[in-house]
Scaffold this active site. Sequence first.
Site, PDB file in Angstrom:
ATOM      1  N   GLU A 281      30.432  19.621   9.474  1.00  0.00           N
ATOM      2  CA  GLU A 281      30.711  20.555  10.569  1.00  0.00           C
ATOM      3  C   GLU A 281      29.985  20.141  11.847  1.00  0.00           C
ATOM      4  OE1 GLU A 281      30.179  24.646   9.670  1.00  0.00           O
ATOM      5  OE2 GLU A 281      31.206  24.487   7.744  1.00  0.00           O
ATOM      6  N   LYS A 283      27.531  20.605  14.811  1.00  0.00           N
ATOM      7  CA  LYS A 283      26.294  21.380  14.912  1.00  0.00           C
ATOM      8  C   LYS A 283      26.164  21.884  16.344  1.00  0.00           C
ATOM      9  CE  LYS A 283      21.428  21.218  13.719  1.00  0.00           C
ATOM     10  NZ  LYS A 283      20.972  22.013  14.832  1.00  0.00           N
ATOM     11  N   ARG A 288      21.685  31.283  16.272  1.00  0.00           N
ATOM     12  CA  ARG A 288      22.228  31.590  14.955  1.00  0.00           C
ATOM     13  C   ARG A 288      22.217  33.103  14.804  1.00  0.00           C
ATOM     14  NH1 ARG A 288      20.362  28.970   9.330  1.00  0.00           N
ATOM     15  NH2 ARG A 288      21.791  30.084   7.970  1.00  0.00           N
ATOM     16  N   GLU A 333      27.164  30.569  14.894  1.00  0.00           N
ATOM     17  CA  GLU A 333      26.330  30.129  16.019  1.00  0.00           C
ATOM     18  C   GLU A 333      27.045  30.584  17.297  1.00  0.00           C
ATOM     19  OE1 GLU A 333      23.494  28.427  15.219  1.00  0.00           O
ATOM     20  OE2 GLU A 333      22.884  27.487  17.102  1.00  0.00           O
ATOM     21  N   ARG A 448      15.235  25.868   1.975  1.00  0.00           N
ATOM     22  CA  ARG A 448      15.728  24.615   2.515  1.00  0.00           C
ATOM     23  C   ARG A 448      16.086  23.740   1.326  1.00  0.00           C
ATOM     24  NH1 ARG A 448      14.998  23.242   7.676  1.00  0.00           N
ATOM     25  NH2 ARG A 448      13.294  24.691   8.014  1.00  0.00           N
ATOM     26  N   LYS A 454      21.258  18.274   7.756  1.00  0.00           N
ATOM     27  CA  LYS A 454      21.536  18.061   9.181  1.00  0.00           C
ATOM     28  C   LYS A 454      21.307  16.604   9.565  1.00  0.00           C
ATOM     29  CE  LYS A 454      17.035  20.111  10.326  1.00  0.00           C
ATOM     30  NZ  LYS A 454      16.370  21.279  10.861  1.00  0.00           N
TER      31      LYS A 454
HETATM   32  P1  ATP Z   1      16.016  25.031  10.780  1.00  0.00           P
HETATM   33  O1  ATP Z   1      17.076  26.062  11.023  1.00  0.00           O
HETATM   34  O2  ATP Z   1      16.506  23.881   9.966  1.00  0.00           O
HETATM   35  O3  ATP Z   1      14.694  25.594  10.412  1.00  0.00           O
HETATM   36  P2  ATP Z   1      16.051  24.756  13.537  1.00  0.00           P
HETATM   37  O4  ATP Z   1      16.048  26.191  13.797  1.00  0.00           O
HETATM   38  O5  ATP Z   1      15.246  23.871  14.432  1.00  0.00           O
HETATM   39  O6  ATP Z   1      15.629  24.377  12.099  1.00  0.00           O
HETATM   40  P3  ATP Z   1      18.135  22.978  13.414  1.00  0.00           P
HETATM   41  O7  ATP Z   1      17.212  21.934  12.954  1.00  0.00           O
HETATM   42  O8  ATP Z   1      18.712  22.806  14.741  1.00  0.00           O
HETATM   43  O9  ATP Z   1      17.527  24.370  13.468  1.00  0.00           O
HETATM   44  O10 ATP Z   1      19.323  23.096  12.281  1.00  0.00           O
HETATM   45  C1  ATP Z   1      19.850  24.210  11.646  1.00  0.00           C
HETATM   46  C2  ATP Z   1      20.517  25.201  12.578  1.00  0.00           C
HETATM   47  O11 ATP Z   1      21.714  24.684  13.126  1.00  0.00           O
HETATM   48  C3  ATP Z   1      21.018  26.465  11.925  1.00  0.00           C
HETATM   49  O12 ATP Z   1      19.972  27.358  11.697  1.00  0.00           O
HETATM   50  C4  ATP Z   1      22.042  26.996  12.927  1.00  0.00           C
HETATM   51  O13 ATP Z   1      21.400  27.793  13.889  1.00  0.00           O
HETATM   52  C5  ATP Z   1      22.505  25.749  13.650  1.00  0.00           C
HETATM   53  N1  ATP Z   1      23.933  25.436  13.466  1.00  0.00           N
HETATM   54  C6  ATP Z   1      24.761  24.988  14.435  1.00  0.00           C
HETATM   55  N2  ATP Z   1      25.982  24.753  13.981  1.00  0.00           N
HETATM   56  C7  ATP Z   1      25.996  25.059  12.671  1.00  0.00           C
HETATM   57  C8  ATP Z   1      26.981  25.011  11.642  1.00  0.00           C
HETATM   58  N3  ATP Z   1      28.216  24.586  11.858  1.00  0.00           N
HETATM   59  N4  ATP Z   1      26.610  25.407  10.400  1.00  0.00           N
HETATM   60  C9  ATP Z   1      25.361  25.825  10.154  1.00  0.00           C
HETATM   61  N5  ATP Z   1      24.379  25.891  11.084  1.00  0.00           N
HETATM   62  C10 ATP Z   1      24.684  25.502  12.337  1.00  0.00           C
END
Ligand code: ATP
Length: 608
Positions: A281, A283, A288, A333, A448, A454
């Site tokens: 997907e 990102k 979120r 998101e 996690r 990711k």
């Molecule tokens: P984490 O959520 O892993 O603790 P973080 O808040 O820094 O770390 P990221 O590392 O950016 O977040 O990666 C996960 C986040 O990506 C999710 O919590 C969500 O907010 C965002 N996201 C964006 N697009 C998507 C998607 N298609 N599916 C799931 N999450 C997504």
Amino acid sequence: MNFKKIAEYFEKIESASSRLIMTGILAELFSEADSAEITKIIYLLQGQLAPAHKQIEVGMGEKYIEKAIAKAGGYSAGEVHSEFKELGDLGLVAEHFIKNKKQKSLFSAELSIEKVFSNLMKIATSSGSGSQDLKIKLIAELLNSASQLEARYLVRIPLGNMRLGIGDPTIMDALAINLTKEARQDKKLVKEIESTLKEKKEEKREAEFERKLRVKLRERIEAKYNVHSDLGSVAEKLKSKGVNGLDEISIEPGTPIRPTLAERLPSAEEIIKKLGKCAIEAKYDGFRLAIHKDGNKVTIFSRQQENVTPMFPELSEAVKKQVKAKDAIFEGEALAFNEETGEYYSFQITIQRKRKYNVKEMSEQFPLKLFAFDVLYIDGKSLMGLPFKERRKRLEKMIGKGKTLGLSDSIITDNPKEIETYFNERVEKGLEGIIAKDLNAPYIAGARKFAWIKLKRSYKGELSDTVDAVIVGYFKGKGKRTQFGLGGLLTAVYDEKEDVFRSVAKIGTGMTEENLSELEKILSKIKREKKPQRVDSGVEPDFWVEPKYVVEVLADEITKSPMHKAAGLALRFPRMIKIRTDKKAEQATTVKEIKQMFKAQRHVKLGE
Ligand code: ATP
């Protein structure tokens, strides 16, 4: 249970030298409380009066607390203020003035936890003119009947700073300890654990059994907490119904669920090796959000489980129009979207939507679009146990036509080349990268695991991902920075197994002058005289602080370091990017992740 007893326990916890001791004291406190009391005690330990998402906040400023202390002790507010300047902690100031009270109270009764709660609730719910005087009166009334120790904690509650240094994992460990006796009656469980014992000698075997039993119970408690973010009510069920009481707790619209989190892998090949055929997907870089629909009532929670419904009126409206279910819980998101050009705005614009004022104007200027990516509940049924591919089908069916709610862009593939092409296209469009999803995984709340992976675009010569580190101390500014009172930060990552923050970097760059004074302002309020119990660090800062604030850090690489305690790893050339107001200390990057990032970085280097 009277409040005096609870205050005595709080004092023991505050002066405990290790987390293990703290856990034992907590277990003792929990065993003395009944089911109504334990809920309240847990909220107080968490520094609140109700689960955070209910947003019941006592919040009183220092000035008002000073006035309440003055009123109860028979002193002037000026006298209290100068003592505060001396001691730096209003809890200790209250103790001092209660000890030296000028007049004996006429109506001094023993304080029950119910009375304390009732006054604090009145404070939390009163507003408008005259409410400040009422709040002062309500605290002063409690202080009138308080002992010195009670006074210390009574004033710390409305200040939102209990200084106990307890995290939710420690509370859950203590709850588990108290359940072991009952769980030993569960023959199936006992057999299951016995079959895994490795020790041969009888007494060692017993200790191993006890340890494993606690771990099992703690896992059961945590699994419930992950889907029902109210530790007070989880504890209440355990007290009144025992371990099986947990079965009565299920997910429901209106109570937040802890989000599933993504692992990292360095390449498309590694992702396919791990997951096989999977969903890939886009990102998106926005907020979120978890959307809870209960008939016509829509509640929106942030990643931190705050209720942010009032900030996004257009989303609530769209949910009512577009969601084809009476009740639902789903996630997505949200991004600010330019309807004229059909483009998404940057995160810097999107973040402006997170505000309490001028919401209407902003929602017209920068309307949001929500990309839904998972569904957890529809019309009375939890879907969390279903494989992702099944949940996605339900999600696609549930979201009706409209411009505000859409689905996340997604492909299904087992070809690394296809992933790379997809990744490059998204990055070119300005997105952060991709998230791969295991088609067969259930929704794993609060953890996690490799259900999500990711892959972000990497910055040349730098780590491909930033680290969210917790501030555990700070250094006085030198040279030009003397004026700010802060020159650098000591930061740590979270060891979730031990509930401890382990140092990982000393940060001196990346902060603007504005950052420096803001940081000094917030950190000086949570200074600690000695190293907090949950902090493990080989570096000694000028000031220790309670682990509370998270900063996003970019570094060149992760290196081995004898000075730091995160599995002997540290960030090289770390610089602060921003303060992450959307994360709690326990949501920071973990030691386990740092280890994985270290390995992945070596892998990338070797692959060059
Ligand atoms: P984490 O959520 O892993 O603790 P973080 O808040 O820094 O770390 P990221 O590392 O950016 O977040 O990666 C996960 C986040 O990506 C999710 O919590 C969500 O907010 C965002 N996201 C964006 N697009 C998507 C998607 N298609 N599916 C799931 N999450 C997504």
